[in-house]
Design a protein around this motif. Structure first.
Motif, PDB file in Angstrom:
ATOM      1  N   GLN A 248       3.778  -8.647  -3.930  1.00  0.00           N
ATOM      2  CA  GLN A 248       3.581  -7.661  -2.874  1.00  0.00           C
ATOM      3  C   GLN A 248       4.901  -7.008  -2.449  1.00  0.00           C
ATOM      4  OE1 GLN A 248       2.091  -9.207   0.843  1.00  0.00           O
ATOM      5  NE2 GLN A 248       0.593  -7.562   0.994  1.00  0.00           N
TER       6      GLN A 248
ATOM      7  N   VAL B  99       6.050  -4.561  -5.075  1.00  0.00           N
ATOM      8  CA  VAL B  99       5.361  -3.268  -4.940  1.00  0.00           C
ATOM      9  C   VAL B  99       6.034  -2.465  -3.832  1.00  0.00           C
ATOM     10  CG1 VAL B  99       3.213  -2.159  -4.218  1.00  0.00           C
ATOM     11  CG2 VAL B  99       3.147  -4.069  -5.818  1.00  0.00           C
TER      12      VAL B  99
ATOM     13  N   GLU C 265       9.342  -1.035  -4.938  1.00  0.00           N
ATOM     14  CA  GLU C 265       9.188   0.133  -5.815  1.00  0.00           C
ATOM     15  C   GLU C 265       8.827   1.385  -5.001  1.00  0.00           C
ATOM     16  OE1 GLU C 265       9.483   0.261  -9.299  1.00  0.00           O
ATOM     17  OE2 GLU C 265      10.294  -1.769  -9.205  1.00  0.00           O
ATOM     18  N   ILE C 266       7.926   1.207  -4.032  1.00  0.00           N
ATOM     19  CA  ILE C 266       7.549   2.336  -3.169  1.00  0.00           C
ATOM     20  C   ILE C 266       8.773   2.794  -2.375  1.00  0.00           C
ATOM     21  CG2 ILE C 266       6.121   3.013  -1.187  1.00  0.00           C
ATOM     22  CD1 ILE C 266       4.462   2.643  -3.636  1.00  0.00           C
TER      23      ILE C 266
ATOM     24  N   THR D 148      -1.127   9.455   0.907  1.00  0.00           N
ATOM     25  CA  THR D 148      -0.373   9.439  -0.346  1.00  0.00           C
ATOM     26  C   THR D 148      -0.358   8.037  -0.929  1.00  0.00           C
ATOM     27  OG1 THR D 148       1.028  11.148   0.612  1.00  0.00           O
ATOM     28  CG2 THR D 148       1.811  10.108  -1.411  1.00  0.00           C
TER      29      THR D 148
ATOM     30  N   GLU E 112      -0.281  -0.523  -1.107  1.00  0.00           N
ATOM     31  CA  GLU E 112       1.106  -0.050  -1.177  1.00  0.00           C
ATOM     32  C   GLU E 112       1.764  -0.083   0.196  1.00  0.00           C
ATOM     33  OE1 GLU E 112       0.924   2.997  -4.985  1.00  0.00           O
ATOM     34  OE2 GLU E 112       0.084   3.662  -3.100  1.00  0.00           O
TER      35      GLU E 112
END
Lengths: 685, 238
Positions: B132, B135, B138-139, B207, B212
């Protein structure tokens, strides 16, 4: 003493011979034996863990809830379609209790959040090990025939790759590992077939060796074969650890086998090199042409600067012959029809200047100590034998030597290779991940007759590669097909006609993606015709000013002729349109001042666009997004409107957030942006 | 009694510690121990951190000291090579750190001694990102760090200086630790104005998907300094 013994023995004999007594003794023994099973059960490892768990939760604020969730005894998840029988929860009692996420000691910690449910996938699909076992050593460490030990945490991303063949946001190691397999051409020798029937495609684009004698010298080939990294640190060519004699023979064969290609070399005037003004003019031309967008060079500090689409050019003057280089710069397709390098339309003078500049990037030490005797026929024949033996043609095109099939072991299921089939080096850890990593790190240590070359990977790259290899499992082939998520494959789209030829010549697809084919360095052009206005596109192709001044990689100027530019512009405007809307559904100008003013207010207050974009360069500062100072002369109104409504629908990769804008707001903002035709404060606006 | 013997045998049997290397003797001592680089790195559980951890021993004038002993200790499962080392010619001690297999924050302790035998210690946080948080990272790299990270690189220039209202670094626990999951979800989904904060923070609710956004929050919680402590549930009775 003896009598004493004898008497005790005889008394024992009389004692046992009495059938009633015998019965009594046997009964007691039986009773004792019968207690073994419940005792073993009572003292079992999992019971002890469950008791420890109860102790642990007793002190927590939500003890009552946790206790209500607790079920003693053996716990099991059974998922027949995945072949899963997992009893892991027997010891890992709190694995679904999110409130135990702070617990550091195992086996009591809550599983960290992942997108899948435990009840749908079980444990061993990802973690491996023996799910049905109820002791730690059997469940985690069993290495008996056909049994897999648990997968170390650092390779855990491999498990995602059993179903997900596309890059995932949460698995950077796996994504990098797969890219390395393609980028370093591992798959040129080792076939990797995925369960969905696709294969991993190499992206290393090794040059053909058919006309190599035109390009370089035997001495350079020799030194390169001996150690590619001493010429270029970023080389994807591995070291085959050839002996001096073997390297000499292979270089002899490659030169002798090379045929001449008409036009791949031209007369390079000796006067062109040398002068200082030339050198600075060359550096300027190199910069203006944005060679660094694709080619890297090492700077004084030893760091590589530039792109990695083309080869590193730090010492390229040592490698190539100036006459070849000049012909290559004039039209690279003559030498290599499949090259990604575009044909720039440089003048003769520019060609000489650039050739002199590029050829001056040398490392004389690289070939200084190479002195080769003229090759004999026997050496050439031996060189050819080596080239076949080491599978050079798996990657490179070589006249007379076909690409070998099944040259190296198939790796489609290497992640499930049984331990009994592996031969470990003395002293190394006896596990599959350790074997794979060591095989990549020191391939020849596993046997002198092996041909696998040595790459200069860092330890983290080796970990990435091992992760990717561990994802190719038997299980991925036996999982239900509906679980497989394939990677998006490139299409084989090629633009057609005269414009298509032109686009192939300047290799648009090396950097731009169109209709699912091409590079990712530059924007996707599939809908470029809907996006931009024709006069802008024509002017941009004539002189590509960047929209994003902070970018290093930029669109080069190809020096297209007027007619070439017209062909290209017409083609892009006509063919590359989105089906989502009509390009001309909104006018390019003529919006009411009230609407423009409303748009201005929305831009600066409600949506605060100025945090990332510039409209008025005297006042706005944002430069995350492209500058919008003259956007009204660049983009179509309908594109702006639809883009504002849903940016990701128009450009899936954009970071512009979807603001969930109403049609009214989007129309006002479009009006405001379309009014930005000249730079504020400089034009008549 | 037999049971007790068995138990002690079992305990001692399980307790086979790695043989410690022979203790190094310091050739010099310093007055301060500082981190040069490699702290606050994000790695994945069970993996070596991307960069080595480099510490330096200085004297009271700030000059590097060669030959001072530096020792690393950390939570169970974290592995260092070497465990102790003498500083090199530049006064630096370099360690490779392998994180434990569980995600979360790891606090390592580096220690040395000054001339009077007083310990010099420095705490070094490192972060292991689970799925998690990864992720979220990366975001963050794609969307958030352009404004929330003031540091520019040649590949990516920060927008921080261009903003009239300055955003906060995600590691700034003094800000983020006071915002609940709900607050953060609201700001990310509906923009700064939704929580009466800067309008320069746009909404990402249309978005990014829910997972995310949760990832971003998990990432913020992971790298928070001072560390984030989840309220309520994690509490032990005396």
């Amino acid at each position: 003493m003896q009598t004493n013994n004898k008497s005790s023995f005889s008394s024992l004999k009389t004692f046992l011979c009495d059938p009633f007594r015998m019965f009594g003794v046997v009964s007691v023994l039986l009773l004792l034996l019968l207690t073994v099973a419940p005792a073993k059960d009572y003292f079992s490892q999992w019971r002890s863990y469950q008791r420890q768990y109860l102790n642990l939760i007793r002190n927590r604020s939500n003890a009552v809830t946790l206790l209500r969730h607790f079920q003693g005894g053996i716990q099991q998840i059974w998922i027949p379609q995945l072949g899963v029988i997992d009893r892991c929860q027997t010891c890992h009692v709190g694995v679904t209790e999110s409130s135990l996420s702070d617990v550091k000691e195992q086996p009591f910690r809550a599983h960290p959040p992942i997108p899948h449910k435990l009840t749908e996938f079980g444990c061993v699909v990802c973690h491996r090990g023996q799910g049905a076992a109820t002791t730690v050593s059997e469940a985690h460490h069993s290495k008996m025939a056909g049994e897999e030990p648990i997968l170390p945490m650092r390779y855990i991303e491999a498990s995602c790759g059993q179903c997900h063949h596309e890059p995932l946001e949460g698995t950077p190691k796996l994504n990098r590992g797969r890219l390395l397999l393609a980028r370093y051409g591992c798959v040129n020798c080792h076939a990797i077939n995925l369960p969905d029937g696709s294969t991993i495609q190499a992206t290393d684009n090794p040059p053909p060796l058919t006309h190599i004698a035109d390009k370089t010298t035997r001495e350079w080939i020799y030194a390169w074969l001996k150690d590619p990294t001493s010429y270029s640190a970023s080389s994807t060519m591995p070291n085959f650890l050839f002996s001096d004699a073997d390297a000499s023979d292979i270089s002899a064969f490659l030169i002798a086998n090379s045929t001449s290609q008409p036009g791949d070399s031209m007369a390079y005037p000796a006067t062109a090199s040398g002068s200082a003004s030339d050198s600075s003019a060359g550096a300027v031309l190199y910069g203006e042409s944005f060679c660094a967008s694709c080619h890297a060079t090492q700077n004084a500090a030893g760091n590589l600067v530039g792109g990695d689409l083309g080869p590193e050019l730090t010492n390229v003057g040592t490698k190539v012959k100036p006459g070849w280089l000049m012909a290559w710069l004039k039209d690279p397709h003559t030498y290599d029809p499949t090259t990604k390098m575009p044909q720039y339309r440089w003048t003769e003078q520019q060609l000489q200047t650039l050739t002199a500049y590029v050829a001056s990037k040398t490392d004389p030490d690289f070939v200084a100590n190479v002195h080769l005797q003229p090759a004999t026929q026997a050496q050439i024949a031996h060189g050819k034998k080596l080239v076949i033996e080491y599978g050079c043609a798996s990657c490179h095109e070589i006249t007379g030597i076909p690409k070998p099939d099944n040259f190296a072991p198939d790796l489609s299921r290497v992640g499930s290779k049984p331990l009994v089939q592996l031969i470990f080096l003395p002293g190394m850890e006896q596990s599959l991940p350790a074997y794979l990593a060591e095989k990549i790190r020191r391939p020849r240590a596993f046997g002198p007759s092996l041909h696998m070359p040595k790459y200069s990977f860092t330890s983290s790259q080796i970990e990435d590669l091992t992760t990717a290899l561990l994802s190719f499992t038997n299980r991925s082939f036996t999982l239900p097909p509906n679980l497989q998520i394939p990677a998006v494959q490139d299409t084989n789209y090629r633009p057609a006609g005269h414009a298509g030829q032109l686009m192939a010549n300047i290799n648009c697809l090396s950097c731009h993606r169109i209709n699912g084919n091409g590079g990712t360095m530059a924007p996707d052009l599939s809908w470029e015709g809907s996006s931009v206005q024709k006069p802008w596109l024509d002017a941009f192709l004539k002189n590509p000013n960047t929209l994003r001044p902070t970018l290093i990689r930029r669109m080069p100027k190809f020096n297209l002729t007027d007619s070439e530019r017209t062909v290209l512009t017409n083609y892009i405007m006509t063919v590359y349109q989105t089906p989502a809307f009509e390009r001309d559904e909104m006018p390019l100008s003529g919006y009411s001042p009230d609407l423009v003013e409303k748009g201005r207010q929305l831009f600066y207050s409600k949506y605060a666009c100025q945090s990332c974009h510039m409209v008025n360069p005297n006042q706005d500062k944002g430069y995350i997004g492209p500058t919008l100072t003259t956007v009204g002369a660049r983009l179509n109104a309908a594109w702006i409107f639809h883009y504002l409504k849903d940016p990701q629908a128009m450009r899936p990769e954009t970071i512009e957030p979807n603001q969930h804008m109403s049609d009214e707001d989007a129309r006002a903002l479009t009006a405001f942006l379309m009014a930005q035709k000249t730079i504020s404060g400089q034009g008549a606006k | 009694m037999i049971f007790a013997m068995l138990l002690s045998a079992a305990v001692s049997g399980c307790d086979h510690k790695k043989a410690l290397p022979p203790s190094l003797t310091a050739k010099a001592t310093g007055a301060a121990l500082v981190v040069v680089s490699g702290d606050k790195q994000l790695g994945s559980p069970g993996s070596q951190l991307p960069q080595p951890l480099i510490l330096q021993v200085n004297d009271d004038q700030g000059n590097a000291i060669t030959g001072a002993k530096v020792q690393l200790t950390g939570p169970p499962g974290v592995d260092f090579t070497p465990q102790q080392i003498l500083t090199d010619d530049n006064g630096q001690a370099t360690f490779k750190v392998v994180l434990a297999g569980i995600d979360g924050r790891y606090e390592l302790t580096a220690s040395s001694q000054d001339a009077h035998g007083k310990p010099l210690t420095v705490m070094i946080p490192e972060y292991a990102a689970g799925y998690q948080q990864e992720v979220g990272y990366e975001i963050n790299e794609k969307y958030c760090s352009r404004c929330h990270n003031p540091d520019s690189t040649s590949e990516q220039v920060s927008n921080y200086d261009n903003l009239a209202v300055k955003p906060h670094r995600f590691s700034d626990g003094t800000i983020y630790n006071n915002l609940s999951e709900t607050d953060l979800t609201t700001i990310i989904s509906h923009g700064g104005v939704a929580m009466n904060r800067s309008a320069l923070m746009p909404p990402y609710g249309w978005t990014l998907n829910k997972a995310e956004i949760q990832g971003v929050i998990a990432y913020i919680r992971l790298v928070s300094d001072p560390p984030y402590v989840a309220p309520g549930v994690v509490y032990q009775k005396p």
